[in-house]
Design a protein around this motif. Sequence first.
Motif, mmCIF file in Angstrom:
data_model
loop_
_atom_site.group_PDB
_atom_site.id
_atom_site.type_symbol
_atom_site.label_atom_id
_atom_site.label_comp_id
_atom_site.label_asym_id
_atom_site.label_seq_id
_atom_site.Cartn_x
_atom_site.Cartn_y
_atom_site.Cartn_z
ATOM 1 N N PHE A 55 -13.209 -28.602 27.188
ATOM 2 C CA PHE A 55 -13.766 -27.700 28.199
ATOM 3 C C PHE A 55 -13.244 -26.287 27.996
ATOM 4 O O PHE A 55 -12.040 -26.080 27.840
ATOM 5 C CB PHE A 55 -13.383 -28.172 29.611
ATOM 6 N N LEU A 56 -14.162 -25.337 28.026
ATOM 7 C CA LEU A 56 -13.798 -23.927 27.899
ATOM 8 C C LEU A 56 -14.060 -23.213 29.217
ATOM 9 O O LEU A 56 -15.016 -23.532 29.924
ATOM 10 C CB LEU A 56 -14.641 -23.260 26.814
ATOM 11 N N PRO A 57 -13.233 -22.213 29.540
ATOM 12 C CA PRO A 57 -13.457 -21.457 30.768
ATOM 13 C C PRO A 57 -14.766 -20.675 30.693
ATOM 14 O O PRO A 57 -15.056 -20.012 29.687
ATOM 15 C CB PRO A 57 -12.260 -20.492 30.841
ATOM 16 N N LYS A 58 -15.556 -20.775 31.725
ATOM 17 C CA LYS A 58 -16.822 -20.035 31.842
ATOM 18 C C LYS A 58 -16.937 -19.519 33.272
ATOM 19 O O LYS A 58 -16.211 -19.970 34.163
ATOM 20 C CB LYS A 58 -18.020 -20.946 31.542
ATOM 21 N N VAL A 59 -17.859 -18.614 33.493
ATOM 22 C CA VAL A 59 -18.204 -18.200 34.850
ATOM 23 C C VAL A 59 -19.650 -18.596 35.104
ATOM 24 O O VAL A 59 -20.518 -18.377 34.244
ATOM 25 C CB VAL A 59 -18.013 -16.685 35.048
ATOM 26 N N LYS A 60 -19.874 -19.200 36.260
ATOM 27 C CA LYS A 60 -21.257 -19.494 36.678
ATOM 28 C C LYS A 60 -21.649 -18.505 37.756
ATOM 29 O O LYS A 60 -20.911 -18.309 38.721
ATOM 30 C CB LYS A 60 -21.386 -20.908 37.217
ATOM 31 N N ILE A 61 -22.780 -17.845 37.567
ATOM 32 C CA ILE A 61 -23.314 -17.006 38.625
ATOM 33 C C ILE A 61 -24.567 -17.671 39.174
ATOM 34 O O ILE A 61 -25.319 -18.330 38.446
ATOM 35 C CB ILE A 61 -23.600 -15.566 38.167
ATOM 36 N N GLU A 62 -24.749 -17.521 40.472
ATOM 37 C CA GLU A 62 -25.917 -18.099 41.145
ATOM 38 C C GLU A 62 -26.609 -17.009 41.946
ATOM 39 O O GLU A 62 -25.949 -16.263 42.679
ATOM 40 C CB GLU A 62 -25.496 -19.209 42.115
ATOM 41 N N LEU A 63 -27.915 -16.932 41.816
ATOM 42 C CA LEU A 63 -28.706 -15.986 42.602
ATOM 43 C C LEU A 63 -29.950 -16.690 43.089
ATOM 44 O O LEU A 63 -30.564 -17.451 42.342
ATOM 45 C CB LEU A 63 -29.171 -14.796 41.754
ATOM 46 N N VAL A 64 -30.318 -16.422 44.323
ATOM 47 C CA VAL A 64 -31.603 -16.884 44.840
ATOM 48 C C VAL A 64 -32.503 -15.674 44.994
ATOM 49 O O VAL A 64 -32.101 -14.648 45.565
ATOM 50 C CB VAL A 64 -31.428 -17.647 46.165
ATOM 51 N N LEU A 65 -33.710 -15.793 44.440
ATOM 52 C CA LEU A 65 -34.608 -14.652 44.265
ATOM 53 C C LEU A 65 -36.031 -14.999 44.691
ATOM 54 O O LEU A 65 -36.422 -16.167 44.657
ATOM 55 C CB LEU A 65 -34.705 -14.279 42.775
ATOM 56 N N ALA A 66 -36.800 -13.949 44.983
ATOM 57 C CA ALA A 66 -38.245 -14.135 45.080
ATOM 58 C C ALA A 66 -38.785 -14.433 43.682
ATOM 59 O O ALA A 66 -38.226 -13.987 42.671
ATOM 60 C CB ALA A 66 -38.895 -12.871 45.636
ATOM 61 N N ASP A 67 -39.875 -15.180 43.623
ATOM 62 C CA ASP A 67 -40.428 -15.595 42.329
ATOM 63 C C ASP A 67 -40.652 -14.406 41.395
ATOM 64 O O ASP A 67 -40.396 -14.502 40.192
ATOM 65 C CB ASP A 67 -41.767 -16.319 42.532
ATOM 66 N N ASP A 68 -41.121 -13.281 41.945
ATOM 67 C CA ASP A 68 -41.487 -12.156 41.069
ATOM 68 C C ASP A 68 -40.263 -11.367 40.573
ATOM 69 O O ASP A 68 -40.424 -10.402 39.835
ATOM 70 C CB ASP A 68 -42.497 -11.232 41.757
ATOM 71 N N GLN A 69 -39.066 -11.761 40.970
ATOM 72 C CA GLN A 69 -37.849 -11.099 40.465
ATOM 73 C C GLN A 69 -37.203 -11.864 39.306
ATOM 74 O O GLN A 69 -36.253 -11.364 38.696
ATOM 75 C CB GLN A 69 -36.807 -10.992 41.586
ATOM 76 N N VAL A 70 -37.720 -13.063 39.033
ATOM 77 C CA VAL A 70 -36.998 -13.944 38.117
ATOM 78 C C VAL A 70 -36.974 -13.405 36.688
ATOM 79 O O VAL A 70 -35.922 -13.417 36.036
ATOM 80 C CB VAL A 70 -37.601 -15.368 38.161
ATOM 81 N N GLU A 71 -38.104 -12.904 36.204
ATOM 82 C CA GLU A 71 -38.125 -12.438 34.804
ATOM 83 C C GLU A 71 -37.156 -11.284 34.599
ATOM 84 O O GLU A 71 -36.411 -11.242 33.604
ATOM 85 C CB GLU A 71 -39.543 -12.014 34.401
ATOM 86 N N GLU A 72 -37.149 -10.351 35.543
ATOM 87 C CA GLU A 72 -36.259 -9.195 35.400
ATOM 88 C C GLU A 72 -34.790 -9.647 35.447
ATOM 89 O O GLU A 72 -33.943 -9.134 34.711
ATOM 90 C CB GLU A 72 -36.534 -8.171 36.501
ATOM 91 N N CYS A 73 -34.511 -10.625 36.286
ATOM 92 C CA CYS A 73 -33.158 -11.168 36.384
ATOM 93 C C CYS A 73 -32.737 -11.820 35.069
ATOM 94 O O CYS A 73 -31.628 -11.578 34.565
ATOM 95 C CB CYS A 73 -33.138 -12.181 37.527
#
Length: 112
Positions: A55-73
């Motif tokens: 196991f290697l240290p990682k960071v998980k980020i979580e975001l909840v978005l409107a559908d039309d923001q997903v590609e830019e994210c």
Amino acid sequence: MKKVEAIIKPFKLDDVREALSAAGITGMTAIEVKGFGRQKGHTELYRGAEYVVDFLPKVKIELVLADDQVEECINAITTAARTGKIGDGKIFVSDVTRVVRIRTGEENEAAI
Ligand SMILES: Nc1ncnc2c1ncn2[C@@H]1O[C@H](COP(=O)(O)OP(=O)(O)OP(=O)(O)O)[C@@H](O)[C@H]1O
Ligand SMILES: [Mg+2]
């Protein structure tokens, strides 16, 4: 609404946060996690040293978005987090059925 979960290299967190802020994202959660991908952690370097554990240290980020923001994210995360080396991470997108802002009771897009 979608949830975007991205596993990234920890030293990329600031760059990713800045890129997402510039893309207009209003909130996110970051969690320190451990994980491995298809190399099973063995051949990856962390802070210049080869890790002897799986196991290697990682960071998980979580975001909840409107559908039309997903590609830019996704574009912001991939551009900011990429080094071109193994272990750069992965992005998972899933459906979200309900969001509630606790303070006001607003729901869904109004609560994001
Ligand atoms: N299929 C998966 N399910 C859950 N988490 C995963 C999965 N694949 C990768 N991860 C998480 O993402 C982190 C980074 O994965 P990584 O970038 O090494 O993926 P990879 O498929 O091995 O790609 P690469 O060949 O670029 O290294 C892992 O340490 C783990 O936390
Ligand atoms: Mg890997």
